[in-house]
Write an enzyme that holds these catalytic residues in place. Structure first.
Site, short mmCIF file in Angstrom:
data_model
loop_
_atom_site.label_atom_id
_atom_site.label_comp_id
_atom_site.label_asym_id
_atom_site.label_seq_id
_atom_site.Cartn_x
_atom_site.Cartn_y
_atom_site.Cartn_z
N LYS A 8 0.83 -1.21 0.00
CA LYS A 8 0.00 0.00 0.00
C LYS A 8 0.86 1.26 0.00
O LYS A 8 2.02 1.26 0.45
CB LYS A 8 -0.96 0.04 1.20
N ASP A 139 -2.28 -2.08 9.57
CA ASP A 139 -2.58 -2.03 8.13
C ASP A 139 -3.17 -3.33 7.60
O ASP A 139 -3.39 -3.46 6.39
CB ASP A 139 -1.30 -1.70 7.34
#
Ligand code: C5P
Length: 316
Positions: A8, A139
């Site tokens: 990401k 995350d």
């Protein structure tokens, strides 16, 4: 059972003051990119992990491994329901560099959860897996979801961003070194404390030292328009000054990318990877070639986003 899981970027990373539990409240815009790890899970006599590929020797191969921790958390949640699945051998094929600001560890934990959910035919929803995953990494929930999404809390409270099907083309510059995420957050706290301006009037102990982080409405509007130039102008990362102060060479990398025509540049998460937005695939290729020639990073990669979250590739 093999699962593919993306890295990401954070297109915005707004960080609040430290909380009592040591974490920081965030407002972030996550963006999943086409740099994938593959995680395979097979039944075995005891839980163990084998790591191959990019930076494999720096990934813990014991119970500290985030994938094994996620699997233990999943098993504990299932035991409450009276089912007790068996042990597994996890094989992680890494392409996401370790401690690079790209959430590779959280990605592998997310992939392990999806793989075990399939292998054991557990039938937990993505949201249930996300809640379990959030206990091992901030995350993980986003690595399950993918796409582009707003994250709040520690980053685990997610809302998918409504955006047209625009594909953004990025160049990643991998640094010759690593940064520790806790060290970068601690440096940000120190930099902020050092630069704190005394209030003009009598100090009000009830006032927070910093305003709560806020979603950048101009970035969200740029994403809705699908205009890469506007998105490039609104990239922001509160952790960037801390990452640059710990890794001063990043300043040169960021400047070089912008001088070579990137629409925007920022440090990825807690760094030290730098991400550059290009106008299209062709410009990304030119930028990648020039950046690698400029000698301002260890290596470069071209990726695009958004891409889906952790997904089963093959059963078996
Ligand atoms: O959750 P994760 O393991 O990815 O976080 C690594 C470290 O990053 C935490 O131990 C904490 O020091 C810092 N962090 C934080 N606030 C967040 C996320 C991470 O301070 N929202």
């Amino acid at each position: 059972m093999t699962v593919r899981v993306p890295a990401k970027l954070n297109l915005q990373l707004a960080v609040g003051p430290p909380r009592a539990d040591g974490y920081h409240d965030l407002v972030t815009v996550f963006h999943a990119i086409s740099l994938f790890d593959q995680v395979t899970v097979e039944p075995a006599g005891r839980d163990r992990v084998t790591v191959t590929g990019e930076g494999a020797d720096r990934v813990p191969a014991d119970q500290d491994n985030l994938s094994l921790r996620a699997i233990s958390a999943l098993r504990a949640a299932l035991e409450d329901r009276g089912t007790g699945p068996g042990s597994v051998h996890v094989t992680i094929a890494k392409r996401i560099p370790v401690a690079a600001g790209l959430a590779g560890g959280s990605a592998d934990a997310a992939a392990a959860l999806v793989a075990c959910n399939e292998l054991w035919a557990t039938g937990l929803s993505q949201q249930q897996l996300g809640a379990i995953g959030a206990t091992v990494g901030s995350d993980v929930a986003f690595a399950l979801l993918g796409g582009t999404a707003v994250g709040r809390g520690r980053g685990e409270q997610l809302t998918p961003a409504l955006a047209p099907a625009t594909r953004y083309h990025w160049v990643l510059a991998f640094a010759d070194g690593q940064l520790s995420t806790p060290a970068v957050y601690a440096t940000l706290d120190r930099l902020r404390a050092a630069h704190a301006v005394e209030p003009a009037g009598p100090a009000d102990p009830g006032l927070p030292a910093l305003p709560e982080p806020d979603l950048d409405s101009a970035l969200m509007s740029a994403l809705r328009s699908g205009d890469a130039t506007r998105v490039g102008q609104r990239l922001s990362n509160d952790l960037q000054p801390a990452a640059v102060s710990l890794f001063p060479a990043l300043r040169k990398t960021l400047t070089a990318g912008l001088e070579l025509g990137a629409l925007g540049a920022l440090v990825a998460g807690s760094g030290p990877t730098c991400a550059f937005l290009a106008a299209n695939a062709e410009r990304a290729l030119e930028l990648a070639v020039s950046l690698s020639g400029a000698g301002v990073c260890r290596s470069v990669a071209r990726v695009s986003g958004p891409v889906p979250g952790a997904a089963v590739l093959a059963a078996g």
